[in-house]
Design an enzyme around this catalytic site. Structure first.
Site, PDB file in Angstrom:
ATOM      1  CG  HIS A   1      97.574  -3.609 -56.528  1.00  0.00           C
ATOM      2  ND1 HIS A   1      96.353  -3.698 -55.751  1.00  0.00           N
ATOM      3  CD2 HIS A   1      97.541  -2.386 -56.992  1.00  0.00           C
ATOM      4  CE1 HIS A   1      95.832  -2.384 -55.796  1.00  0.00           C
ATOM      5  NE2 HIS A   1      96.417  -1.368 -56.453  1.00  0.00           N
TER       6      HIS A   1
ATOM      7  CD  GLU B   1      94.722  -6.462 -54.922  1.00  0.00           C
ATOM      8  OE1 GLU B   1      95.585  -5.807 -53.947  1.00  0.00           O
ATOM      9  OE2 GLU B   1      94.359  -5.830 -55.697  1.00  0.00           O
TER      10      GLU B   1
ATOM     11  NE  ARG C   1      92.055   0.418 -54.650  1.00  0.00           N
ATOM     12  CZ  ARG C   1      93.133   1.074 -55.189  1.00  0.00           C
ATOM     13  NH1 ARG C   1      93.708   0.811 -56.184  1.00  0.00           N
ATOM     14  NH2 ARG C   1      93.636   2.043 -54.328  1.00  0.00           N
TER      15      ARG C   1
HETATM   16  C1  DGY Z   1      96.485   3.519 -56.331  1.00  0.00           C
HETATM   17  O1  DGY Z   1      97.290   4.388 -56.316  1.00  0.00           O
HETATM   18  O2  DGY Z   1      95.311   3.478 -56.079  1.00  0.00           O
HETATM   19  C2  DGY Z   1      97.240   2.270 -57.023  1.00  0.00           C
HETATM   20  O3  DGY Z   1      96.121   1.318 -56.881  1.00  0.00           O
HETATM   21  C3  DGY Z   1      98.386   1.926 -56.196  1.00  0.00           C
HETATM   22  O4  DGY Z   1      99.321   2.504 -56.776  1.00  0.00           O
END
Ligand code: DGY
Length: 320
Positions: free
Chosen positions: A284, A266, A237
């Protein structure tokens, strides 16, 4: 019963919900819904198949109404869930672990190779100049024999470590829990603090969830602990990295480069990042394979079907 899917998804997830006999409403818009649209769209839903961009909090749960029983996140990460709010509304939250592990780990490795071998820079050069050999052109770093530091040894971090091992890298990891079985299986070495890991890694790959304790885990001070020849890769993240501080570190060659699939702000990148040559950026997409994205939708649908049939979901979120 009504199930709301807040954005179009690939695979059979929507069909599974339709076949189960629910009224299924799918958001047909391109991109995430804005907040007001979303709150209106989920009104009256018994189940929601939602996106990581949908913040599930008091306001969301009140807007949906008291009949709501489940929010199935189309993601393994669930930092968009306010867990106390979900439990006070008696709403179950689920996520999509396992089905995207391979996709994300492979993407992390694609980024590792892209940044260490300067693939994007080389691609630009090859398109703008003649594509010819030069002894000093685009020198990069080999991975064999180098130290891969895995920050967070969950499912994805473990798989990245395995791939690194197969590439001949020496694997070290930091996690809140030591994993002796994994150490024995992969020949990985545990480091008791992130700082220890950062100071000796040639490549650092981040795989921690976003929590209060991991926000800005990588900041200016920690970037300074890294070798000037080291690379940082983030597929977890964005806010785990203080990105404005990363931009400064990249400009001043505090580290050699960074490859990011996620951003702190983002959908926009922090100012100054996209102009740099020593970064590789993807929007992402780490889980964006046909296999993973279909399976994510199907697992989310399965969770909804289970809960609406008063059975336990397959993959409820667990307080990290
Ligand atoms: C998640 O699944 O947490 C990713 O960031 C997106 O697939």
């Amino acid at each position: 019963m009504k199930v709301v899917v807040t954005r179009k998804i690939p695979g059979n997830g929507v069909k599974m919900l339709q076949d189960a006999g629910y009224e299924v409403v799918v958001g047909e818009q391109d991109g995430p819904m804005d907040r007001a649209q979303l709150l209106e769209f989920i009104k009256g839903a018994d189940g929601v198949l939602g996106q990581l961009t949908d913040k599930v909090d008091e306001e969301y749960l009140n807007a949906a109404g008291p009949q709501l029983k489940i929010v199935a996140n189309y993601a393994v990460g669930f930092d968009n869930f306010d867990l106390p709010a979900l439990s006070s509304h008696n709403v179950i939250g689920t996520n999509t672990p396992d089905v995207l592990t391979e996709a994300v780990a492979e993407h992390a490795f694609a980024l590792i190779m892209a940044i260490t071998r300067r693939i994007v820079e080389a691609h630009k050069l090859a398109r703008t100049q003649s594509s010819s050999f030069g002894p000093e052109v685009m020198l990069g770093m080999e991975l064999k024999g180098k130290v891969l530091g895995v920050l967070g040894l969950g499912r994805i971090g473990s798989r990245v470590a395995e791939i690194g091992k197969a590439m001949g890298m020496n694997i070290i990891y930091y996690d809140i829990k030591q994993n002796p079985d994994f150490e024995a299986k992969v020949g990985a070495e545990f480091k008791a603090t992130p700082d220890e890991l950062l100071s000796i890694s040639d490549v650092v790959s981040i795989h921690v969830p976003l929590l209060d304790s991991t926000k800005h885990l990588i900041n200016a001070d920690r970037l300074k602990m890294m070798k000037p020849t080291a690379y940082l890769v983030n597929t977890s993240r964005g806010p785990v990295v203080a990105e404005a501080e990363l931009v400064e570190a990249l400009k001043n060659k505090v580290i050699a480069g960074a490859a990011l699939d996620v951003g702190e702000t983002e959908p926009k990148w922090v100012p100054g990042l996209v102009e740099l040559d020593n970064v590789v950026l993807t929007p992402h997409i780490a889980s964006a394979t046909n296999e993973a994205r279909s399976a994510m939708g199907e697992l989310a649908a399965e969770n909804i079907i289970e809960v609406l049939n008063e059975r336990p979901p397959k993959t409820p979120v667990k307080k990290p």
